[in-house]
Design a protein around this motif. Structure first.
Motif, PDB file in Angstrom:
ATOM      1  N   ARG A   2       0.952  -1.463  -0.223  1.00 14.46           N
ATOM      2  CA  ARG A   2      -0.082  -0.356   0.140  1.00 14.46           C
ATOM      3  C   ARG A   2       1.253   1.315  -0.638  1.00 14.46           C
ATOM      4  O   ARG A   2       1.913   0.933   0.435  1.00 14.46           O
ATOM      5  N   LEU A   3       0.772   2.453  -0.565  1.00 15.07           N
ATOM      6  CA  LEU A   3       0.774   3.857  -1.111  1.00 15.07           C
ATOM      7  C   LEU A   3       1.115   4.389   0.127  1.00 15.07           C
ATOM      8  O   LEU A   3      -0.260   4.061   0.970  1.00 15.07           O
ATOM      9  N   ILE A   4       1.670   4.817   1.220  1.00 15.20           N
ATOM     10  CA  ILE A   4       1.237   5.782   2.335  1.00 15.20           C
ATOM     11  C   ILE A   4       1.216   7.344   1.797  1.00 15.20           C
ATOM     12  O   ILE A   4       1.666   7.947   1.184  1.00 15.20           O
ATOM     13  N   ASN A   5       0.368   8.089   2.435  1.00 15.20           N
ATOM     14  CA  ASN A   5       0.547   9.556   3.018  1.00 15.20           C
ATOM     15  C   ASN A   5       1.533  10.289   3.260  1.00 15.20           C
ATOM     16  O   ASN A   5       1.036   9.725   4.996  1.00 15.20           O
ATOM     17  N   ILE A   6       2.135  11.095   2.906  1.00 14.44           N
ATOM     18  CA  ILE A   6       3.052  12.078   4.077  1.00 14.44           C
ATOM     19  C   ILE A   6       3.324  13.302   3.153  1.00 14.44           C
ATOM     20  O   ILE A   6       3.233  13.682   2.420  1.00 14.44           O
ATOM     21  N   ILE A   7       3.961  14.141   4.817  1.00 11.26           N
ATOM     22  CA  ILE A   7       3.755  15.170   4.852  1.00 11.26           C
ATOM     23  C   ILE A   7       5.196  15.404   5.026  1.00 11.26           C
ATOM     24  O   ILE A   7       5.867  14.838   5.940  1.00 11.26           O
ATOM     25  N   LEU A   8       6.146  16.807   4.434  1.00  5.66           N
ATOM     26  CA  LEU A   8       7.351  16.555   4.497  1.00  5.66           C
ATOM     27  C   LEU A   8       7.781  18.009   5.583  1.00  5.66           C
ATOM     28  O   LEU A   8       7.445  19.381   4.837  1.00  5.66           O
ATOM     29  N   GLN A  21      12.506  12.995  -2.902  1.00  5.46           N
ATOM     30  CA  GLN A  21      12.948  12.016  -4.278  1.00  5.46           C
ATOM     31  C   GLN A  21      13.699  10.625  -3.640  1.00  5.46           C
ATOM     32  O   GLN A  21      13.220   9.252  -4.270  1.00  5.46           O
ATOM     33  N   ALA A  22      13.951  11.082  -2.558  1.00  2.00           N
ATOM     34  CA  ALA A  22      13.540   9.379  -1.800  1.00  2.00           C
ATOM     35  C   ALA A  22      13.291   8.536  -1.603  1.00  2.00           C
ATOM     36  O   ALA A  22      12.835   7.038  -1.837  1.00  2.00           O
ATOM     37  N   LEU A  23      12.180   9.094  -1.203  1.00  4.02           N
ATOM     38  CA  LEU A  23      10.734   8.720  -0.753  1.00  4.02           C
ATOM     39  C   LEU A  23      10.562   7.873  -2.163  1.00  4.02           C
ATOM     40  O   LEU A  23       9.877   7.346  -2.397  1.00  4.02           O
ATOM     41  N   ILE A  24      10.282   8.822  -3.164  1.00  4.62           N
ATOM     42  CA  ILE A  24      10.476   8.355  -4.653  1.00  4.62           C
ATOM     43  C   ILE A  24      11.003   6.763  -5.059  1.00  4.62           C
ATOM     44  O   ILE A  24       9.819   5.791  -5.135  1.00  4.62           O
ATOM     45  N   ARG A  25      11.841   6.832  -4.801  1.00  6.96           N
ATOM     46  CA  ARG A  25      13.242   6.032  -4.992  1.00  6.96           C
ATOM     47  C   ARG A  25      12.478   4.730  -4.157  1.00  6.96           C
ATOM     48  O   ARG A  25      12.550   3.677  -4.993  1.00  6.96           O
ATOM     49  N   ILE A  26      12.002   5.066  -3.301  1.00  8.70           N
ATOM     50  CA  ILE A  26      12.022   3.435  -2.385  1.00  8.70           C
ATOM     51  C   ILE A  26      10.071   3.046  -2.792  1.00  8.70           C
ATOM     52  O   ILE A  26      10.472   2.293  -2.854  1.00  8.70           O
ATOM     53  N   GLY A  27       9.132   3.989  -2.919  1.00  4.68           N
ATOM     54  CA  GLY A  27       8.323   3.482  -3.762  1.00  4.68           C
ATOM     55  C   GLY A  27       7.195   3.167  -3.220  1.00  4.68           C
ATOM     56  O   GLY A  27       6.753   2.056  -3.235  1.00  4.68           O
ATOM     57  N   ILE A  28       7.177   4.690  -1.858  1.00  9.45           N
ATOM     58  CA  ILE A  28       6.066   3.611  -0.202  1.00  9.45           C
ATOM     59  C   ILE A  28       5.105   5.360  -0.646  1.00  9.45           C
ATOM     60  O   ILE A  28       3.956   4.798  -0.099  1.00  9.45           O
ATOM     61  N   ALA A  29       5.256   6.461  -0.971  1.00 11.45           N
ATOM     62  CA  ALA A  29       4.914   6.865  -1.216  1.00 11.45           C
ATOM     63  C   ALA A  29       3.451   7.233  -2.290  1.00 11.45           C
ATOM     64  O   ALA A  29       3.540   7.072  -3.185  1.00 11.45           O
ATOM     65  N   GLY A  30       2.285   7.817  -2.019  1.00 11.51           N
ATOM     66  CA  GLY A  30       1.034   8.352  -2.456  1.00 11.51           C
ATOM     67  C   GLY A  30       1.277   9.174  -2.709  1.00 11.51           C
ATOM     68  O   GLY A  30       1.735   9.851  -3.979  1.00 11.51           O
ATOM     69  N   THR A  31       0.900  10.219  -1.546  1.00 14.89           N
ATOM     70  CA  THR A  31       0.707  11.464  -2.022  1.00 14.89           C
ATOM     71  C   THR A  31       2.406  12.482  -1.567  1.00 14.89           C
ATOM     72  O   THR A  31       2.427  11.494  -0.037  1.00 14.89           O
ATOM     73  N   ILE A  32       2.916  13.556  -1.381  1.00 18.59           N
ATOM     74  CA  ILE A  32       3.716  14.356  -0.453  1.00 18.59           C
ATOM     75  C   ILE A  32       3.524  15.402  -0.571  1.00 18.59           C
ATOM     76  O   ILE A  32       3.359  15.756  -1.786  1.00 18.59           O
ATOM     77  N   THR A  33       2.918  15.841   0.397  1.00 17.86           N
ATOM     78  CA  THR A  33       3.172  17.147   0.432  1.00 17.86           C
ATOM     79  C   THR A  33       4.463  17.765   1.059  1.00 17.86           C
ATOM     80  O   THR A  33       4.792  17.018   2.275  1.00 17.86           O
ATOM     81  N   HIS A  34       4.122  19.235   1.335  1.00 17.33           N
ATOM     82  CA  HIS A  34       5.517  19.881   1.921  1.00 17.33           C
ATOM     83  C   HIS A  34       5.092  20.882   2.761  1.00 17.33           C
ATOM     84  O   HIS A  34       3.453  21.869   2.430  1.00 17.33           O
ATOM     85  N   ALA A  35       5.369  21.223   3.978  1.00 21.71           N
ATOM     86  CA  ALA A  35       5.749  22.055   5.082  1.00 21.71           C
ATOM     87  C   ALA A  35       6.789  22.605   5.325  1.00 21.71           C
ATOM     88  O   ALA A  35       7.451  22.394   5.309  1.00 21.71           O
ATOM     89  N   SER A  36       6.575  23.903   5.646  1.00 18.72           N
ATOM     90  CA  SER A  36       8.161  24.845   6.327  1.00 18.72           C
ATOM     91  C   SER A  36       7.571  25.142   6.815  1.00 18.72           C
ATOM     92  O   SER A  36       8.791  25.570   7.864  1.00 18.72           O
TER      93      SER A  36
END
Length: 124
Positions: A2-8, A21-36
């Motif tokens: 299953r893919l997981i939804n992640i906040i960075l 990019q590391a998470l994309i290469r690992i292949g586990i991410a559904g959606t990735i959103t960013h916060a500062s």
């Protein structure tokens, strides 16, 4: 798998981009959103389904400790891994007491990153 939804969550955009990019290469991410900052994390948690947050301990406006404390009052299911260069054991203990699920140094490698994800999410 299953893919997981992640906040960075980190105040350094280039670090977030590299982690993405590391998470994309690992292949586990559904959606990735960013916060500062922590305020942005809280907003994203209210607006989207989040499985896992990778968060810096030191961010402007609201740090990782404060953000974790607020999230834990509303949601105990979101997994939180702090990625930081902190060495102070008391600060790290405070983060665990606030409710984080894991702590990693920012100089981790892909294998350790995947292991941490597996550990906190029971991904595999």
């Amino acid at each position: 798998m299953r893919l997981i939804n992640i906040i960075l969550a980190d105040d350094h955009p280039i670090y977030r981009d590299g982690l993405e990019q590391a998470l994309i290469r690992i292949g586990i991410a559904g959606t990735i959103t960013h916060a500062s900052n922590g305020n942005e994390v809280l907003h994203l948690c209210e607006q989207t389904v989040v499985d896992l947050i990778f968060m810096d301990a030191k961010m402007p406006k609201l740090n990782g400790l404060g953000t974790t404390s607020i999230i834990r009052k509303k949601n105990t299911k979101i997994k939180i891994i702090i990625l930081s260069m902190l060495e102070d054991k008391l600060s790290i203990l405070q983060l665990f007491n606030a409710g984080i699920n894991g702590f990693m140094h920012k100089n981790t490698d892909h294998r350790q990153l995947l292991h941490a994800i597996d550990w906190v999410t029971n991904y595999r």
